[in-house]
Design an enzyme around this catalytic site. Sequence first.
Site, mmCIF file in Angstrom:
data_model
loop_
_atom_site.group_PDB
_atom_site.id
_atom_site.type_symbol
_atom_site.label_atom_id
_atom_site.label_comp_id
_atom_site.label_asym_id
_atom_site.label_seq_id
_atom_site.Cartn_x
_atom_site.Cartn_y
_atom_site.Cartn_z
ATOM 1 N N GLN A 52 0.498 -0.881 -0.731
ATOM 2 C CA GLN A 52 0.092 -0.043 -0.301
ATOM 3 C C GLN A 52 1.585 0.946 -0.252
ATOM 4 O O GLN A 52 0.441 2.666 -0.289
ATOM 5 C CB GLN A 52 -1.199 -0.056 1.233
ATOM 6 N N HIS A 151 0.775 -9.975 4.304
ATOM 7 C CA HIS A 151 -0.503 -8.682 4.277
ATOM 8 C C HIS A 151 -1.227 -8.684 3.157
ATOM 9 O O HIS A 151 -0.618 -7.667 2.223
ATOM 10 C CB HIS A 151 -0.026 -7.390 4.693
ATOM 11 N N ASN A 195 -2.137 -10.955 8.175
ATOM 12 C CA ASN A 195 -2.928 -10.216 8.608
ATOM 13 C C ASN A 195 -4.759 -10.052 8.390
ATOM 14 O O ASN A 195 -4.973 -11.298 6.711
ATOM 15 C CB ASN A 195 -2.854 -8.804 7.723
ATOM 16 N N GLU A 196 -5.534 -9.683 9.223
ATOM 17 C CA GLU A 196 -7.086 -10.360 8.325
ATOM 18 C C GLU A 196 -7.068 -11.170 7.749
ATOM 19 O O GLU A 196 -7.292 -11.150 6.865
ATOM 20 C CB GLU A 196 -7.318 -9.187 8.313
HETATM 21 C C1 BGC Z 1 -6.936 -3.453 6.422
HETATM 22 C C2 BGC Z 1 -5.513 -2.710 5.830
HETATM 23 C C3 BGC Z 1 -6.361 -1.115 4.807
HETATM 24 C C4 BGC Z 1 -7.050 -1.086 6.172
HETATM 25 C C5 BGC Z 1 -8.268 0.016 6.098
HETATM 26 C C6 BGC Z 1 -7.934 -3.063 6.649
HETATM 27 O O1 BGC Z 1 -8.853 -4.079 6.599
HETATM 28 O O2 BGC Z 1 -5.475 -4.700 6.814
HETATM 29 O O3 BGC Z 1 -4.440 -2.901 4.608
HETATM 30 O O4 BGC Z 1 -6.376 -0.278 4.491
HETATM 31 O O5 BGC Z 1 -8.249 -2.074 6.444
HETATM 32 O O6 BGC Z 1 -9.498 -0.449 5.167
#
Ligand code: BGC
Length: 469
Positions: A52, A151, A195-196
């Site tokens: 990003q 990520h 991540n997530e």
């Molecule tokens: C993610 C980020 C994302 C952010 C804001 C999260 O779900 O980890 O990568 O940019 O939210 O939208």
Amino acid sequence: MRASHLLCLATLSIVACDGPGPSFSKATVDATALGTELPRGFLLGAATAAHQIEGGETNDWSVWETGSYPDGTPHIRNRDTSQIANGSWTRWPQDVEALTTLGANAYRFSLEWSRLEPTEGAWDAAAAANYRSQLLALKARGITPVLTIHHYTFPLWVEAHGGWQWDGISAALGAFAGRVASAYGDLVDVYCTINEPNVGAFEAYLWGHYPPGKKDAVQAGQVYVTMLHAHVAMTTALRALDTIDADGDGHATQVGMALHMALFEPATASALDAMMAGFDDDVFNEMIPRAVATGRARVYLPGVVDIDEAVPGLQGTFDYLGINYYRRFMVRFDLSQDALATQYALAGRPVSDLGYEIYPEGLYRTLVREARWGWPIYILENGVCDAVGDTFPGALRSHLYAVVLALRAHLDVRGFFVWSLADNFEWADGYFPKCGLFKLDTSDPGLVRQPRQVVPVFQQVAREAGLLP
Ligand code: BGC
């Protein structure tokens, strides 16, 4: 009724029974010197992700960004691509400078696998040195790194093997984590393996918004489980190969994941709304912590996916629970939807530019609920996309107030990271959402990070916490 439904209802009763809760009125929040209540060693920082911000990546996402759906709609809003982003691959000193301006004592960022291992088995020493320089610069400023290993993005060679559906993915991620630990273990103690996983698995395999753009619940369920296996492989490698306590606090590695958690509330008193809110909550928020606590992956999507299997080594892999919290959803049972529910922001409430309800009470409630697992908690992401800039300051204060309330209740919350340091490439939404503490315009040749109104708010908290003079 299935066991998981009973659990949903049990979960729901926690939501429904917790009463009106503490006041988050502006007057109450404004009267609190937030920073004075943060304990010594609390990590106060900002978060980013390599793809990003770095610009110039070649990976599965950079390919996806140039494509469209069958109806011609581009994968990315306005056909934006990440190629410029924040230019952080070379301009990371500007990021370190911005963190210093904030008074941050921590920075969460990710390593881009496609830079470190652009082709299978070939480690790029120059790329590795670039990350090392950044870590050394952070150390020189007293900024603790929190390193995310995965990520959302994969190198093209991993994608060619099948990405999350490659049967070698856990071993490959484990090997990558091991190299990271060997390369940076003397400078890093806190790692986020993935991540997530919930967002990643669903966006990429169920809703089709992220590469590889599949829409298949069965595959999404399997990927969810694969991610748990990969997390085990990565954790094992990190613990084995990073034995150096970089900051002298007695811990060489602290491993966890960043789990996206949201509040799901029934739109009405109807039992069907309650059932769907409970179900969404269970699938989205609870599956992974429960799996890590029990060592069993239980993925259940009614009538489609029903997985219940042991994941060897999973139990005990969290040294901390990482939470990314952004919003509350109201949930209404809706037969016209595949997911049998409509989710929306409560009318009349403040929202971000993406329409997310700004609901700091939800962060407090999430912390109270998640504390029951017994893991220390880091809030690894929280923020508001706010181009005008007048909503973020109050939202930052009120979410930090939620943390302060949790600390007053003796919950073990150890850090808070704002998403994001500067406006960046927000995946399928491209550059439309402006989520930065610092404004950044990709048409500015200098890609200057310009402080938004929220920066003095962060600085005030940092000053109260003794992080800024
Ligand atoms: C993610 C980020 C994302 C952010 C804001 C999260 O779900 O980890 O990568 O940019 O939210 O939208």
